[in-house]
Design an enzyme around this catalytic site. Structure first.
Site, PDB file in Angstrom:
ATOM      1  N   LYS A 173       6.670   4.884  14.371  1.00 21.00           N
ATOM      2  CA  LYS A 173       5.695   5.131  13.310  1.00 21.00           C
ATOM      3  C   LYS A 173       4.568   4.105  13.408  1.00 21.00           C
ATOM      4  O   LYS A 173       4.817   2.912  13.509  1.00 21.00           O
ATOM      5  CB  LYS A 173       6.372   5.052  11.946  1.00 21.00           C
ATOM      6  CG  LYS A 173       7.458   6.103  11.753  1.00 21.00           C
ATOM      7  CD  LYS A 173       8.196   5.939  10.446  1.00 21.00           C
ATOM      8  CE  LYS A 173       9.037   4.682  10.431  1.00 21.00           C
ATOM      9  NZ  LYS A 173       9.949   4.627   9.265  1.00 21.00           N
ATOM     10  N   THR A 204       2.698   2.477  -1.255  1.00 22.27           N
ATOM     11  CA  THR A 204       3.404   3.035  -0.101  1.00 22.27           C
ATOM     12  C   THR A 204       4.884   2.667  -0.103  1.00 22.27           C
ATOM     13  O   THR A 204       5.540   2.703   0.927  1.00 22.27           O
ATOM     14  CB  THR A 204       2.758   2.550   1.200  1.00 22.27           C
ATOM     15  OG1 THR A 204       2.753   1.106   1.210  1.00 22.27           O
ATOM     16  CG2 THR A 204       1.335   3.061   1.333  1.00 22.27           C
ATOM     17  N   GLY A 206       8.574   2.978  -0.042  1.00 18.30           N
ATOM     18  CA  GLY A 206       9.515   4.040   0.318  1.00 18.30           C
ATOM     19  C   GLY A 206       8.994   5.063   1.303  1.00 18.30           C
ATOM     20  O   GLY A 206       9.629   6.100   1.508  1.00 18.30           O
ATOM     21  N   THR A 207       7.862   4.790   1.949  1.00 15.19           N
ATOM     22  CA  THR A 207       7.315   5.779   2.883  1.00 15.19           C
ATOM     23  C   THR A 207       8.248   6.037   4.056  1.00 15.19           C
ATOM     24  O   THR A 207       8.429   7.183   4.477  1.00 15.19           O
ATOM     25  CB  THR A 207       5.941   5.340   3.409  1.00 15.19           C
ATOM     26  OG1 THR A 207       6.034   4.006   3.911  1.00 15.19           O
ATOM     27  CG2 THR A 207       4.895   5.386   2.319  1.00 15.19           C
ATOM     28  N   GLY A 208       8.852   4.971   4.613  1.00 14.18           N
ATOM     29  CA  GLY A 208       9.751   5.154   5.748  1.00 14.18           C
ATOM     30  C   GLY A 208      10.990   5.939   5.375  1.00 14.18           C
ATOM     31  O   GLY A 208      11.424   6.835   6.114  1.00 14.18           O
ATOM     32  N   CYS A 209      11.565   5.619   4.217  1.00 14.67           N
ATOM     33  CA  CYS A 209      12.740   6.353   3.735  1.00 14.67           C
ATOM     34  C   CYS A 209      12.410   7.826   3.535  1.00 14.67           C
ATOM     35  O   CYS A 209      13.173   8.720   3.930  1.00 14.67           O
ATOM     36  CB  CYS A 209      13.221   5.759   2.410  1.00 14.67           C
ATOM     37  SG  CYS A 209      13.654   4.016   2.446  1.00 14.67           S
TER      38      CYS A 209
END
Length: 268
Positions: A173, A204, A206-209
Site C-alpha cells: 500500500k 485516516t 483504520g484505513t489499513g484494517c
C-alpha cells in the site's frame, strides 16, 4: 450471504481493528464474525494500553466458529506475540481455512508498537505461507524486507521479496509515499498498479484494517483477487473521502457512506 471471520484486536474507539472489520463486512453485504486477540485502550489521539488474550481463548474463539458455521474468508489483523501467531496458524490449518487475508499490523498511527519485535519472524514463518494475500503498508513492508522503500519501483521490488516469503499474492500500500495513492499487487507473475487520488484529510484511522477487510469480503463473495483489490480500493477511497471528524486526533473512515447515501440518509 457469505460469512467472514476477523482475527484481530479490539479498538475501543471503533475506528480500527475488530470494530472496523465488522463494519466493513456489513457494509459490503457479508456476515461478520470475530476472534479477538487483544483488547486495546485507544482513541483518535493514540493507543494507551494493550492487553493480550491467552492462546486458549484465541483458539477457542476460532475453533467454535469453524465447528458451527461455514467461513468463506478470513482477515487476520493485530497478532502481537509469537504464541498467538502460532496458535492462529495451527487452528486455520486444521480447519482448512480459505481466502486468508493477512494485514501485518505492526505499529499504530501514533507509533505504538502493536507487534512485538520477536514476533515478526513468527509472522513471516507461520502466517505469510498461509496467506492468499498479505497487505503491508510501506513501513510494514520495510520491516519485512529489512530495507527502505521510496518509490513505486521500490514497492515492486519489495512485493517480489515478500512474495518469496510464501503468500500467494502481495499488496504494497502506497499511502506513505508522496503523490497519488498507488498500491501494487503482485501475484508472482504480474505487477498491477491501483491508482487513486490522495485525499487531504487527517481522518485516516483504520484505513489499513478497512482495506484488508474489504478484500476479504469481496473474496468471500467470489471475486477474483485483482477484482477484489480493485473493489476494495474503490471502497476505502470513498470511505476516506467522507471520513468522520471525531475526536481531537485522526478520526475514522466512513464505512457506511455509500449505503447511507443510497438510502437517502445523506444529502449533499
Amino acid at each position: 450471504m457469505k460469512n467472514v471471520l476477523t482475527i484481530a484486536g479490539s479498538d475501543s474507539c471503533g475506528g480500527a481493528g475488530i470494530q472496523a472489520d465488522l463494519k466493513t463486512f456489513s457494509a459490503l453485504g457479508t456476515y461478520g464474525m470475530s476472534a479477538i486477540t487483544a483488547v486495546t485502550a485507544q482513541n483518535t489521539t493514540g493507543v494507551f494500553m494493550v492487553k493480550e488474550l491467552d492462546v486458549e481463548t484465541v483458539a477457542a474463539q476460532i475453533n467454535c466458529i469453524y465447528d458451527d458455521i461455514e467461513v468463506h474468508a478470513v482477515k487476520i489483523g493485530m497478532v502481537s506475540n509469537s504464541e498467538i501467531i502460532e496458535t492462529i496458524g495451527r487452528c486455520l490449518m486444521e480447519k482448512g481455512a480459505r481466502n486468508i487475508v493477512v494485514d501485518p499490523v505492526m505499529v499504530s498511527k501514533s507509533k505504538y508498537k502493536l507487534l512485538r519485535p520477536e514476533a515478526c519472524a513468527a509472522l513471516v514463518k507461520v502466517l505469510l505461507p498461509l496467506a492468499d494475500v498479505v497487505t503491508p503498508n510501506i513501513p510494514e513492508a520495510e520491516e519485512l524486507i529489512k530495507g527502505s522503500i521510496g518509490t513505486v519501483e521500490d514497492m515492486k521490488q519489495a512485493a517480489r521479496e515478500i512474495y518469496d516469503m510464501g503468500p500467494k499474492n502481495v499488496i504494497i500500500k502506497g499511502g506513505h509515499l508522496a503523490g497519488d495513492a498507488v498500491d501494487v499487487l503482485y501475484d508472482g507473475r504480474r505487477m498491477v498498479l491501483f491508482e487513486g487520488p490522495r485525499i487531504a484529510t487527517r481522518n485516516t484511522h483504520g484505513t489499513g484494517c478497512t482495506f484488508s477487510s474489504a478484500i476479504a469480503a469481496y473474496l468471500a463473495r467470489g471475486y477474483a483477487m485483482k477484482e477484489a483489490v480493485g473493489a476494495a480500493k474503490e471502497y476505502i477511497t470513498t470511505a476516506i473521502a467522507h471520513s468522520l471528524a471525531l475526536g481531537r486526533g485522526a478520526g475514522p473512515t466512513h464505512h457506511f457512506y455509500s449505503l447511507y447515501k443510497k438510502a437517502g440518509l445523506i444529502h449533499e
